[in-house]
Each structure stands twice: as C-alpha cells, then as structure tokens.
Design a protein around this motif. Sequence first.
Motif, mmCIF file in Angstrom:
data_model
loop_
_atom_site.group_PDB
_atom_site.id
_atom_site.type_symbol
_atom_site.label_atom_id
_atom_site.label_comp_id
_atom_site.label_asym_id
_atom_site.label_seq_id
_atom_site.Cartn_x
_atom_site.Cartn_y
_atom_site.Cartn_z
ATOM 1 N N PHE A 1 0.818 -1.208 0.000
ATOM 2 C CA PHE A 1 0.000 0.000 0.000
ATOM 3 C C PHE A 1 0.853 1.260 0.000
ATOM 4 O O PHE A 1 0.421 2.302 -0.504
ATOM 5 C CB PHE A 1 -0.955 -0.038 1.195
ATOM 6 C CG PHE A 1 -1.918 -1.188 1.093
ATOM 7 C CD1 PHE A 1 -3.048 -1.089 0.304
ATOM 8 C CD2 PHE A 1 -1.658 -2.388 1.749
ATOM 9 C CE1 PHE A 1 -3.925 -2.161 0.185
ATOM 10 C CE2 PHE A 1 -2.519 -3.455 1.636
ATOM 11 C CZ PHE A 1 -3.654 -3.344 0.844
ATOM 12 N N GLN A 2 2.050 1.165 0.525
ATOM 13 C CA GLN A 2 2.974 2.302 0.425
ATOM 14 C C GLN A 2 3.347 2.543 -1.027
ATOM 15 O O GLN A 2 3.420 3.690 -1.475
ATOM 16 C CB GLN A 2 4.218 2.037 1.267
ATOM 17 C CG GLN A 2 5.191 3.215 1.303
ATOM 18 C CD GLN A 2 6.294 3.012 2.326
ATOM 19 O OE1 GLN A 2 6.070 2.488 3.406
ATOM 20 N NE2 GLN A 2 7.510 3.417 1.971
ATOM 21 N N ALA A 3 3.539 1.445 -1.780
ATOM 22 C CA ALA A 3 3.876 1.575 -3.197
ATOM 23 C C ALA A 3 2.702 2.129 -4.002
ATOM 24 O O ALA A 3 2.889 2.922 -4.930
ATOM 25 C CB ALA A 3 4.295 0.211 -3.751
ATOM 26 N N LEU A 4 1.481 1.727 -3.649
ATOM 27 C CA LEU A 4 0.302 2.185 -4.389
ATOM 28 C C LEU A 4 -0.018 3.647 -4.107
ATOM 29 O O LEU A 4 -0.385 4.393 -5.019
ATOM 30 C CB LEU A 4 -0.913 1.320 -4.024
ATOM 31 C CG LEU A 4 -0.929 -0.123 -4.548
ATOM 32 C CD1 LEU A 4 -2.093 -0.896 -3.938
ATOM 33 C CD2 LEU A 4 -1.026 -0.131 -6.067
ATOM 34 N N THR A 5 0.116 4.048 -2.851
ATOM 35 C CA THR A 5 -0.318 5.397 -2.461
ATOM 36 C C THR A 5 0.807 6.421 -2.449
ATOM 37 O O THR A 5 0.543 7.624 -2.434
ATOM 38 C CB THR A 5 -0.938 5.363 -1.049
ATOM 39 O OG1 THR A 5 0.075 4.961 -0.102
ATOM 40 C CG2 THR A 5 -2.117 4.395 -0.997
ATOM 41 N N HIS A 6 2.068 5.941 -2.421
ATOM 42 C CA HIS A 6 3.230 6.821 -2.250
ATOM 43 C C HIS A 6 3.126 7.601 -0.944
ATOM 44 O O HIS A 6 3.565 8.751 -0.853
ATOM 45 C CB HIS A 6 3.377 7.786 -3.438
ATOM 46 C CG HIS A 6 3.461 7.087 -4.763
ATOM 47 N ND1 HIS A 6 4.541 6.329 -5.139
ATOM 48 C CD2 HIS A 6 2.563 7.020 -5.788
ATOM 49 C CE1 HIS A 6 4.331 5.831 -6.354
ATOM 50 N NE2 HIS A 6 3.141 6.227 -6.762
ATOM 51 N N GLU A 7 2.500 6.968 0.044
ATOM 52 C CA GLU A 7 2.329 7.554 1.367
ATOM 53 C C GLU A 7 2.766 6.536 2.415
ATOM 54 O O GLU A 7 2.681 5.320 2.201
ATOM 55 C CB GLU A 7 0.860 7.926 1.631
ATOM 56 C CG GLU A 7 0.301 9.000 0.716
ATOM 57 C CD GLU A 7 0.703 10.399 1.141
ATOM 58 O OE1 GLU A 7 1.329 10.539 2.215
ATOM 59 O OE2 GLU A 7 0.390 11.360 0.406
ATOM 60 N N LYS A 8 3.210 7.037 3.555
ATOM 61 C CA LYS A 8 3.532 6.166 4.681
ATOM 62 C C LYS A 8 2.274 5.427 5.117
ATOM 63 O O LYS A 8 1.186 5.987 5.158
ATOM 64 C CB LYS A 8 4.069 7.004 5.843
ATOM 65 C CG LYS A 8 4.232 6.236 7.147
ATOM 66 C CD LYS A 8 4.687 7.152 8.262
ATOM 67 C CE LYS A 8 4.584 6.449 9.609
ATOM 68 N NZ LYS A 8 5.329 5.183 9.648
ATOM 69 N N VAL A 9 2.402 4.155 5.451
ATOM 70 C CA VAL A 9 1.295 3.352 5.957
ATOM 71 C C VAL A 9 1.332 3.356 7.482
ATOM 72 O O VAL A 9 2.364 3.064 8.093
ATOM 73 C CB VAL A 9 1.356 1.914 5.421
ATOM 74 C CG1 VAL A 9 0.252 1.061 6.036
ATOM 75 C CG2 VAL A 9 1.239 1.923 3.900
#
Length: 399
Positions: free
Chosen positions: A50-58
Amino acid sequence: MERKNIAVFLTGGIAVYKAANVVRGLIKKGFKVKVAMSEASQKFITPYTFQALTHEKVYTDLFEITDDNPIPHIELADWADFTLIIPATANIIAKMANGIADDFITTTLLAIDTPKFVVPAMNEKMLLNNATKRNMQTLINDGVKIMSPDTGMLAEGYTGKGRLPKEEEIIEWIINKINSKKDLVGKKVVISAGSTIEPIDPVRYISNYSSGKMGYALAEAAFERGASVTLVSGPTNLLATPGVKINRIKTTKELERKMNEEFKTADIAIMAAAVSDYHVAKVANNKIKKTGEKLTLELVQNPDILKGLGSVKEKQILVGFAAETNNLYENAQNKLLSKHADMIVGNDVSRKDIGFGNDDNEVTLFTLKNSPIKLPKTNKKELSHKILDVIVEKLMSKE
C-alpha cells in the motif's frame, strides 16, 4: 466531489488482499489515499504494497511518534474527508459500535467525525450472529454507511453470505454514497418484495418465479436517499440492507394484512411483490398421495392488495408493478386506472435477460399525467434510483 482525501483502514480478514485493487481504483477516481493497517491485516499482506500504491507512509503503530508528527492518529483523523474500513471484520464492527480505542485504527476512528464507509466480510454465521447484527444497527444509527456483503464461496469452502463484494462495486458504492441524493429524508417508504406462496398441503405450495431482487434494490435505494424504509418480503434468499426494517410474510393474505397496517403511516408505498392471484380453497391437512393420473385443485381468487390500497389512500403515493408477457402498454395503463395507483412500473417478464431472477431489468413507467417513460436495461439498483427519481420529480411535486 471537492474533498477527496480518504483514509482506508485495513483489518484482519482473508479478503484484505482485495483491498489493494480498491485503493488503486480510488486513486484512479481522483482520491488521495492514506492507509492504516491493523496488526492482524499485516499477516495477510504487507504495508509495503500500500505504500507503493499510495506513495504515502502506511500507519501501523499508535505509538510511532516523530518530531514532525507527534500525534499521528489525530493527524490522520484531521486529514480525512472520508473513511473506508475494509474488510470490516466482526471484531472491528464491535469495537466501533462500542467506542473501543485500543490500537491505531480504533483510536483514529474514534477521532474521525467525517463520513465512514464500512464494507463487512466474514463468515455467514458471524454475520448473522445477533451480536453482529446489533452492532451494525448501532453503527447505522450513528450515521455509518454499511455495504451489504455478497453471497458466494467463503474461505471455509462453502457458499454463504459474507463475501466481500467485487472491487469495482465497492468503489461505485462509495462514490454513489458521497454523491447520493437525500430527497427522501423524513419520508416513510413501504415496499413489498418477492413472491407469495399459497399452501396446497404441508409440503407443497403455489407460487411464482420472483426472486425479490427488484424490491430489495428499491428498499436499498430508498434507504440511501434518507427514507425510513419498511420492507414486507415473501420468502427469498436475500438479506435486507442494514437499517431497513423487514417484515417477513408467506401468503397473500399475510401480505395484505401487513401492507394495510404499514400503509396507514406511509408516504410512499411500492408494491413490487409478485402476488399469487389464487389460493387453494381447501388446504389438505396431510400430504396428498398420488392416487391417479390427474389431480384437480379448486382455486379461489386472492384479495387485490394494490386495488385495496388504492381505494383507501389519502396523501400516500402508491406505485404498483405490472409483470406482463404481452400487451405491456395496454395492460399497464388499464392497471393504473383500475387500481387507483399513481404509477405503474411495467416490465416484460417473457424476456430471459431481465425480470424474474435476473440482476438487470428494463421497465416502462406509466403515470396519469405524463407520457410513458421508458428506462433502458440496467442493474436493478441503478434502475431503482431512476424509478425513485420519477417518484420524487413527477409525483411528490404534487404535494
């Protein structure tokens, strides 16, 4: 949608792997997504996905504090315009209903005051447990939106209710909820659905092919638009949308009694049920044994529920269905007048691709003051909203 920040909370169900496509789909629809994961969810899929998909910290740890973000759960709560919990397990539903805050997800959810969307997924027995149903009703009362799970093959290896809906359906449901009309707030809508059955003996009955899907879709659509919805349902394999009051009946006389009772306080009544026109004059006390090549049953006409409601209606809007195999326009127009209805929804049940048992339908709407309105083939949920659009625009305007 002007606000598009959505916080996605992942909990520990086997269906959590499907959340990756939901997150990707939300991003494609223009949402900015941040993800938080429970400890159990990380047993099925890693935060890196999900970090790769959102480019946000999980977000995974309530106590992961930095100089830039000393209170991460409040930061996420303040950031979110919308919240999605997927797959919502019985555990997270129970914690939300009771205000428990014992990890990052539950603590953040308690601090969020913007719209919450819950997509349950669990074993059917857990879903139908009274505790789960009670907790879901509490969430609905608190304004939380809950998507009905699908029926299908469960992780346990058998078919049941509780399967996570298809990813594209989840995204469509969220967007529809965000953009949904609220033009039935304060209105009571009573809807009949399914078939009625008339017993012949203790093991046999007369009925029809109605699945109830159209009536249940109408109930869900009316509920989404803010109505207080009562569903009077014959036997089906369907579960009503959480928040919809349901009364289950079997025979036409039972349906008549319940509809007459609910109609008194209704603003809108929709007779979508396929009612048995006749019942057996004398129901056998014991199973009828095969004694010859022929068996004759004496049938007696059932009460005309729609006509009965039409004869006593005051300010209520009354809508009926005409399931026809020929002369649709003529039969529907005659029914509109003879039943004193405000609208008749006519559909051709001779077609195999629409109507009874199908997920799609195509109908024509007949009203007293307007030309027939043909609604093209689409799924019954979308069609239900189009029918309600006409009820609101053409019929409620007379109030």
